[in-house]
Design a protein around this motif. Structure first.
Motif, PDB file in Angstrom:
ATOM      1  N   ALA A  28      55.006  -8.027  26.741  1.00 36.07           N
ATOM      2  CA  ALA A  28      56.141  -8.852  27.174  1.00 36.07           C
ATOM      3  C   ALA A  28      55.748  -9.567  28.458  1.00 36.07           C
ATOM      4  N   PRO A  29      54.782 -10.487  28.367  1.00 34.20           N
ATOM      5  CA  PRO A  29      54.238 -11.104  29.585  1.00 34.20           C
ATOM      6  C   PRO A  29      55.237 -12.011  30.282  1.00 34.20           C
ATOM      7  N   GLY A  30      55.126 -12.059  31.599  1.00 36.98           N
ATOM      8  CA  GLY A  30      55.907 -12.977  32.401  1.00 36.98           C
ATOM      9  C   GLY A  30      55.056 -14.137  32.878  1.00 36.98           C
ATOM     10  N   VAL A  31      55.617 -14.929  33.755  1.00 37.47           N
ATOM     11  CA  VAL A  31      54.928 -16.109  34.274  1.00 37.47           C
ATOM     12  C   VAL A  31      53.622 -15.720  34.969  1.00 37.47           C
ATOM     13  N   GLY A  32      53.651 -14.626  35.762  1.00 33.75           N
ATOM     14  CA  GLY A  32      52.458 -14.222  36.491  1.00 33.75           C
ATOM     15  C   GLY A  32      51.317 -13.817  35.588  1.00 33.75           C
ATOM     16  N   GLN A  33      51.623 -13.045  34.556  1.00 34.58           N
ATOM     17  CA  GLN A  33      50.575 -12.637  33.621  1.00 34.58           C
ATOM     18  C   GLN A  33      49.995 -13.843  32.881  1.00 34.58           C
ATOM     19  N   CYS A  34      50.860 -14.767  32.472  1.00 34.97           N
ATOM     20  CA  CYS A  34      50.388 -15.951  31.755  1.00 34.97           C
ATOM     21  C   CYS A  34      49.490 -16.814  32.640  1.00 34.97           C
ATOM     22  N   ALA A  35      49.830 -16.910  33.922  1.00 40.27           N
ATOM     23  CA  ALA A  35      48.983 -17.677  34.839  1.00 40.27           C
ATOM     24  C   ALA A  35      47.606 -17.037  34.965  1.00 40.27           C
ATOM     25  N   GLN A  36      47.532 -15.710  35.046  1.00 35.05           N
ATOM     26  CA  GLN A  36      46.232 -15.039  35.121  1.00 35.05           C
ATOM     27  C   GLN A  36      45.411 -15.277  33.861  1.00 35.05           C
ATOM     28  N   VAL A  37      46.068 -15.260  32.712  1.00 33.83           N
ATOM     29  CA  VAL A  37      45.365 -15.517  31.455  1.00 33.83           C
ATOM     30  C   VAL A  37      44.816 -16.941  31.429  1.00 33.83           C
ATOM     31  N   GLY A  38      45.614 -17.913  31.855  1.00 37.34           N
ATOM     32  CA  GLY A  38      45.146 -19.298  31.887  1.00 37.34           C
ATOM     33  C   GLY A  38      43.953 -19.481  32.805  1.00 37.34           C
ATOM     34  N   ASP A  39      44.000 -18.864  33.989  1.00 37.98           N
ATOM     35  CA  ASP A  39      42.896 -18.956  34.932  1.00 37.98           C
ATOM     36  C   ASP A  39      41.613 -18.377  34.345  1.00 37.98           C
ATOM     37  N   MET A  40      41.708 -17.174  33.770  1.00 34.79           N
ATOM     38  CA  MET A  40      40.502 -16.532  33.250  1.00 34.79           C
ATOM     39  C   MET A  40      39.981 -17.230  32.002  1.00 34.79           C
ATOM     40  N   LEU A  41      40.868 -17.762  31.172  1.00 33.41           N
ATOM     41  CA  LEU A  41      40.426 -18.481  29.985  1.00 33.41           C
ATOM     42  C   LEU A  41      39.602 -19.706  30.382  1.00 33.41           C
ATOM     43  N   ALA A  42      40.052 -20.435  31.390  1.00 33.10           N
ATOM     44  CA  ALA A  42      39.302 -21.601  31.858  1.00 33.10           C
ATOM     45  C   ALA A  42      37.952 -21.189  32.427  1.00 33.10           C
ATOM     46  N   ARG A  43      37.921 -20.115  33.213  1.00 32.03           N
ATOM     47  CA  ARG A  43      36.649 -19.652  33.768  1.00 32.03           C
ATOM     48  C   ARG A  43      35.716 -19.167  32.663  1.00 32.03           C
ATOM     49  N   MET A  44      36.276 -18.549  31.637  1.00 34.46           N
ATOM     50  CA  MET A  44      35.468 -18.121  30.499  1.00 34.46           C
ATOM     51  C   MET A  44      34.855 -19.319  29.787  1.00 34.46           C
ATOM     52  N   HIS A  45      35.642 -20.373  29.581  1.00 32.25           N
ATOM     53  CA  HIS A  45      35.121 -21.571  28.929  1.00 32.25           C
ATOM     54  C   HIS A  45      33.967 -22.172  29.728  1.00 32.25           C
ATOM     55  N   LEU A  46      34.126 -22.270  31.039  1.00 35.40           N
ATOM     56  CA  LEU A  46      33.074 -22.859  31.867  1.00 35.40           C
ATOM     57  C   LEU A  46      31.829 -21.977  31.877  1.00 35.40           C
ATOM     58  N   ALA A  47      32.020 -20.656  31.949  1.00 39.44           N
ATOM     59  CA  ALA A  47      30.868 -19.749  31.935  1.00 39.44           C
ATOM     60  C   ALA A  47      30.115 -19.831  30.614  1.00 39.44           C
ATOM     61  N   GLY A  48      30.829 -20.097  29.535  1.00 41.65           N
ATOM     62  CA  GLY A  48      30.197 -20.167  28.226  1.00 41.65           C
ATOM     63  C   GLY A  48      29.342 -21.396  28.006  1.00 41.65           C
TER      64      GLY A  48
END
Length: 327
Positions: free
Chosen positions: A115-135
């Protein structure tokens, strides 16, 4: 994941002799999911207990798996919090168990945040972008095996189980996506290695005060492939940022995830123009796969097929929505 291949503690203990992990203290099957056989594995070495995940692959082959496992190793080496494959005494991270490919990876800390909130979703967005760049520096290539060619191949297998309205929706959306994927704008979209299955239950959060839980990492990369980053983002938003009952997007969570992603990897005008198309593509991909799993199931000790109508609702919502969250 559901346990399709059963193994005894004695069989695992013998297999573990190829590793330098100490002695096995516990082995437990993991009930969730529908693709592989997964087990929590507890090992003790020099008085220290460590947790791992053992996976036996039911569909993926020895030839396909190096892409996924070495991607995880690559991301972990670039400070992205993902399970790191454990090499055996011979340095190999993939070996046979009961005639099937198998591997051991580190277990991430935390639990699922369903049951994610705004804070959890923001962390997911940040890490997803960093994962894409690292890849971007990952040298291996493999397409997303559950992309348009698989949708087209699977259509004929599932159509007989659908009513007339569902058949029309499936045919019309496949035609729409086939045209979109064949266009110049699609070809121009940036991409690289993608998770392609980043649902709420494929990320873990460590304990903390309500709303301040720390993202422990992403796992289950066994649907990963080279694809458009916007598709990966759409799959993620379609799960993390919606009302589960209706499939409607939550604007606050959606914007939080997208803005956090955009702050790390800015989204371009072509991506903005085709955001709805990709949200629809993400919904179609999982509607098709859930129909396939639901109507054409395999036997498993703990199989829990998902309701395919969930992604039918999401697809209809994305087609009909007057507006969609963006950065």
């Amino acid at each position: 994941m559901a346990v399709f291949t059963t193994v005894s503690p004695d069989e695992i203990a013998s297999w573990l002799l190829d590793y330098n992990l100490g002695e096995m203290r516990d082995l437990r099957g993991i009930a969730s999911g529908i693709e592989n056989s997964n087990f929590f594995l507890t090992m003790e070495q020099d008085g220290v207990t460590r947790e791992y995940v053992l996976t036996i692959f039911e569909r993926l082959t020895f030839e396909q798996l190096p892409y996924y496992l070495h991607l995880m190793a690559h991301l972990a080496a670039h400070d992205i919090r993902v399970p790191a494959p454990i090499p055996g005494r011979d340095g190999e991270i993939l070996r046979a168990l009961k005639g099937k490919p198998a591997t051991i990876v580190t277990r991430l800390p935390g639990g699922s945040q369903l049951a994610p909130g705004v804070g959890q979703c923001a962390q997911v967005g940040d890490m997803l972008a960093r994962m894409h760049l690292a890849g971007q520096s990952y040298p291996r290539q493999q397409p997303n095996l559950r992309s348009l060619p698989w949708w087209q191949q699977t259509e004929g297998e599932i159509l007989p189980f659908l009513d007339a309205g569902q058949q029309a929706l499936l045919r019309e959306e496949l035609a729409h996506q086939t045209a979109f994927f064949g266009g110049a704008d699609y070809a121009a979209l940036p991409g690289g290695p993608c998770h392609c299955d980043l649902f709420r239950d494929n990320a873990l959060f460590e304990d903390g005060p309500a709303g301040q839980e720390k993202l422990g990492g992403f796992f289950d990369f066994y649907f990963a492939g080279n694809d458009k980053w916007l598709f990966d983002l759409a799959v993620t938003v379609n799960d993390w940022c919606i009302d589960l009952a209706s499939g409607a997007l939550d604007a606050d969570r959606g914007q939080a995830l997208l803005r956090a992603y955009h702050a790390v990897r800015p989204l371009g005008p072509i991506e903005a123009r085709h955001w709805r198309d990709m949200l629809r593509a993400g919904a179609l991909r999982f509607w098709i796969s859930r129909l396939w799993d639901f109507y054409l199931p395999r036997e498993a000790d703990m199989l829990q097929p998902h309701d395919p109508t969930h992604f039918e609702r999401i697809l209809r919502r994305r087609i009909e929505a007057a507006a969609l969250p963006w950065t």
